[in-house]
Design an enzyme around this catalytic site. Structure first.
Site, PDB file in Angstrom:
ATOM      1  N   SER A 130       0.821  -1.205   0.000  1.00 21.16           N
ATOM      2  CA  SER A 130       0.000   0.000   0.000  1.00 21.16           C
ATOM      3  C   SER A 130       0.854   1.254   0.000  1.00 21.16           C
ATOM      4  O   SER A 130       1.914   1.296   0.609  1.00 21.16           O
ATOM      5  CB  SER A 130      -0.919   0.019   1.222  1.00 21.16           C
ATOM      6  OG  SER A 130      -1.718   1.188   1.192  1.00 21.16           O
ATOM      7  N   LYS A 184      -4.773  -6.719   3.375  1.00 22.47           N
ATOM      8  CA  LYS A 184      -4.803  -5.629   2.383  1.00 22.47           C
ATOM      9  C   LYS A 184      -6.225  -5.327   1.956  1.00 22.47           C
ATOM     10  O   LYS A 184      -6.596  -4.158   1.759  1.00 22.47           O
ATOM     11  CB  LYS A 184      -3.960  -6.002   1.161  1.00 22.47           C
ATOM     12  CG  LYS A 184      -3.964  -4.932   0.052  1.00 22.47           C
ATOM     13  CD  LYS A 184      -3.450  -3.590   0.539  1.00 22.47           C
ATOM     14  CE  LYS A 184      -3.140  -2.576  -0.516  1.00 22.47           C
ATOM     15  NZ  LYS A 184      -4.170  -2.145  -1.442  1.00 22.47           N
ATOM     16  N   HIS A 187      -7.766  -3.342   4.632  1.00 23.88           N
ATOM     17  CA  HIS A 187      -7.172  -1.991   4.520  1.00 23.88           C
ATOM     18  C   HIS A 187      -7.949  -1.185   3.487  1.00 23.88           C
ATOM     19  O   HIS A 187      -8.369  -0.044   3.731  1.00 23.88           O
ATOM     20  CB  HIS A 187      -5.704  -2.091   4.107  1.00 23.88           C
ATOM     21  CG  HIS A 187      -5.121  -0.804   3.602  1.00 23.88           C
ATOM     22  ND1 HIS A 187      -5.301  -0.356   2.304  1.00 23.88           N
ATOM     23  CD2 HIS A 187      -4.391   0.149   4.220  1.00 23.88           C
ATOM     24  CE1 HIS A 187      -4.712   0.819   2.149  1.00 23.88           C
ATOM     25  NE2 HIS A 187      -4.153   1.141   3.299  1.00 23.88           N
ATOM     26  N   ASN A 188      -8.185  -1.782   2.334  1.00 20.69           N
ATOM     27  CA  ASN A 188      -8.893  -1.065   1.266  1.00 20.69           C
ATOM     28  C   ASN A 188     -10.351  -0.799   1.623  1.00 20.69           C
ATOM     29  O   ASN A 188     -10.896   0.237   1.257  1.00 20.69           O
ATOM     30  CB  ASN A 188      -8.783  -1.835  -0.049  1.00 20.69           C
ATOM     31  CG  ASN A 188      -7.439  -1.611  -0.720  1.00 20.69           C
ATOM     32  OD1 ASN A 188      -6.430  -1.438  -0.042  1.00 20.69           O
ATOM     33  ND2 ASN A 188      -7.418  -1.578  -2.040  1.00 20.69           N
ATOM     34  N   GLU A 191     -10.300   2.096   3.769  1.00 23.56           N
ATOM     35  CA  GLU A 191      -9.978   3.223   2.862  1.00 23.56           C
ATOM     36  C   GLU A 191     -11.250   3.722   2.182  1.00 23.56           C
ATOM     37  O   GLU A 191     -11.536   4.924   2.158  1.00 23.56           O
ATOM     38  CB  GLU A 191      -8.964   2.724   1.840  1.00 23.56           C
ATOM     39  CG  GLU A 191      -8.605   3.641   0.699  1.00 23.56           C
ATOM     40  CD  GLU A 191      -7.759   2.910  -0.334  1.00 23.56           C
ATOM     41  OE1 GLU A 191      -6.674   2.434   0.001  1.00 23.56           O
ATOM     42  OE2 GLU A 191      -8.209   2.807  -1.490  1.00 23.56           O
TER      43      GLU A 191
HETATM   44  C1  6PG Z   1      -3.245   1.281  -1.881  1.00 25.66           C
HETATM   45  C2  6PG Z   1      -4.547   1.478  -2.663  1.00 25.66           C
HETATM   46  C3  6PG Z   1      -4.546   0.665  -3.949  1.00 25.66           C
HETATM   47  C4  6PG Z   1      -5.914   0.622  -4.632  1.00 25.66           C
HETATM   48  C5  6PG Z   1      -6.324   1.944  -5.194  1.00 25.66           C
HETATM   49  C6  6PG Z   1      -7.510   1.798  -6.132  1.00 25.66           C
HETATM   50  O1  6PG Z   1      -3.318   0.725  -0.762  1.00 25.66           O
HETATM   51  O2  6PG Z   1      -2.214   1.732  -2.379  1.00 25.66           O
HETATM   52  O3  6PG Z   1      -5.606   0.983  -1.840  1.00 25.66           O
HETATM   53  O4  6PG Z   1      -4.199  -0.666  -3.626  1.00 25.66           O
HETATM   54  O5  6PG Z   1      -5.833  -0.239  -5.691  1.00 25.66           O
HETATM   55  O6  6PG Z   1      -6.722   2.739  -4.120  1.00 25.66           O
HETATM   56  O7  6PG Z   1      -8.575   1.164  -5.458  1.00 25.66           O
HETATM   57  P1  6PG Z   1     -10.090   1.360  -5.968  1.00 25.66           P
HETATM   58  O8  6PG Z   1     -10.057   1.509  -7.474  1.00 25.66           O
HETATM   59  O9  6PG Z   1     -10.796   0.104  -5.555  1.00 25.66           O
HETATM   60  O10 6PG Z   1     -10.605   2.601  -5.294  1.00 25.66           O
END
Ligand code: 6PG
Length: 475
Positions: A130, A184, A187-188, A191
């Site tokens: 990430s 991960k 995490h997303n 996010e």
């Molecule tokens: C990271 C981000 C990355 C992710 C982008 C796009 O941890 O660097 O989470 O892994 O792929 O943010 O994600 P989305 O297209 O699903 O928003």
């Protein structure tokens, strides 16, 4: 004789090449492979006397250039591309070699690959990475899981390139099998949830309080003094960015149709399957899906004339309440994601060290923030804590903010704002912190129409009632 390289990268796009350069800058000899000759040429230009980096477009040469047991990572799109790379590698690999998938693969795919390659005595690991391209170049957060022996072999490499917070590196062994990709994914999911909440606070300030981009940027900057969050940091900058294609601010020229590569959806699916309720993340996925219904929304706006109204009241006080709303809803969103990870680790026997996850997330990753120091200390004392909302320090922090969260959310909803993230966060908090829920009615209804039985509050056992049906039959 090929010069022997310490580490290889299959897929030298922006992330892959930046990660290799980061490793080379830390004294490792690294080699990249890509079928795209331009990417190969670009990376070869980065080689210097001190920086041992090379790129090739021939897979056999790539594999044979690595010291054994070979350590290589692939950064290719999740899905069939990963299996295609594995199939191409198989005839070239030797027992004991280590292959790491650093992409955002679904953990169930990783689990299958771990088992498939285990039979061939190849170590396959899923590692979340990430921090985007900048993180890869200067210090990502790395979330490896799977074979502990394989992790030990690559640990020196990963610890040298990962982000550092104080004297701690943002990488550690995060559990068995596909734990790395599960961490991960969560995490997303967090996010997504935080990004949604930020966008809702932006909406309320923009249209509800008629604040300028500079004023909103300043508000986010003042709120971020306490949270020190990467996503807030970039929001401050985004609001100030001028458009180079027209007069005004870039943010005002960006379409409201949001994309998604899928990790947030996977998190939501896990929340339903494990199960572990994560409504703030679910709503973030839902809002992205609604945003893609642009044409229907334009029609519906014309039909319902839904124009969210200005908020009345003391602007400064409302901005202050909004900051409190942002803080508390972000904490409650983390709580949901962490609870999912804790529960999933038990259900799937991944043995995820939660305290180490929080340490790894303290730097380099997209959800990094000062809050993670607090969470990390909590899990270090109580690694099996089921939900951080049960921690007294968190309860003390939240108690002074929840009133604002409820008031701002209610105000925004009544004024016509789609604060799905904030509403889900308030409802999750209200439900999770309430001793008695109205779901006894659900149980009664299930038993009434389906004889699904119910438990009682005053005695053990399961019961069914032949309910009195005094109503006229519904035709
Ligand atoms: C990271 C981000 C990355 C992710 C982008 C796009 O941890 O660097 O989470 O892994 O792929 O943010 O994600 P989305 O297209 O699903 O928003």
């Amino acid at each position: 004789m090929n010069q022997q390289y310490d580490f290889g990268m299959i897929g030298i796009g922006v992330m892959g090449s930046n990660l290799l350069l980061n490793m080379a800058d830390h004294g490792f000899k690294v080699i990249g492979f890509d079928t795209n000759p331009e990417k190969v040429d670009e990376l070869n230009k980065e080689a210097t006397e001190k920086r041992h980096v090379k790129a090739v477009n021939e897979l056999t040469e790539f594999v044979n250039s690595l010291t054994t047991p070979r350590k290589m990572m692939m950064l290719v799109p999740a899905g069939p591309a990963v299996d295609a790379v594995i199939n191409n590698l198989l005839p070239l690999l030797k027992e004991g070699d280590i292959v790491i998938d650093g992409g955002n693969s679904h953990y169930t795919d990783t689990l299958k690959r771990v088992k498939f390659l285990e039979e061939k005595k190849i170590h396959f690991m899923g590692a979340g990475i990430s921090g985007g391209e900048q993180g890869a170049r200067t210090g990502p957060s790395i979330m490896p899981g799977g074979d502990k022996e394989a992790y030990e072999a690559v640990a020196p490499l990963f610890t040298s390139v990962a982000a550092k917070v104080g004297n701690e590196v943002c990488v550690d062994y995060l559990g068995r099998d596909a734990a790395g990709h599960y961490v991960k994914m969560v995490h997303n999911g967090i996010e997504y949830g935080i990004m949604e909440i930020i966008s809702e606070c932006y909406d309320v300030m923009h249209h509800g309080l008629a604040m300028s981009n500079e004023e909103m940027s300043a508000a986010f900057a003042s709120w971020n003094k306490e949270m020190n969050a990467f996503l807030l940091e970039i929001t401050v900058e985004i609001l100030k960015q001028k458009d180079d294609k027209s007069a005004g601010y870039l943010i005002d020229a960006i379409s409201d149709k949001a994309g998604a590569k899928g990790t947030g959806k996977w998190t939501s699916q896990e929340g339903l399957d494990i199960p572990s309720p994560i409504p703030s993340i679910d709503m973030a996925v839902m809002v992205r899906n609604i945003s893609s219904l642009k044409e229907q929304r334009e029609k519906a706006a014309g039909i319902y004339k839904n124009q969210p109204s200005l908020l009345t009241g003391d602007k400064a006080a409302l901005v202050n309440q909004l900051g409190s709303t942002l803080y508390s809803s972000i904490v409650i969103t983390y709580a949901q994601g962490l609870a999912l990870l804790t529960t999933a680790s038990l259900r799937l026997d991944m043995q995820v060290p939660m305290d180490k996850v929080l340490k790894v997330w303290r730097g380099g990753c997209i959800i990094r923030s000062g809050l993670l120091d607090t969470f990390s200390a909590i899990y270090s004392k109580d690694p099996h804590l089921s939900n951080i909302l049960l921690n007294s320090d968190i309860a003390d922090k939240l108690s002074s903010h929840v009133k604002d969260l409820r008031e701002i959310t209610s105000l925004a909803l009544s004024a016509g704002y789609p604060v799905a993230g904030l509403s889900a966060t308030v409802s999750y908090f209200n439900a999770f912190t309430r001793q008695t829920l109205p779901t006894n009615m659900v149980q009664a209804q299930r038993d009434f129409f389906g004889a699904h039985t119910y438990q009682r509050t005053d005695m053990d056992g399961f019961f069914h009632t032949e309910w009195q049906n005094t109503s006229a039959p519904i035709v």
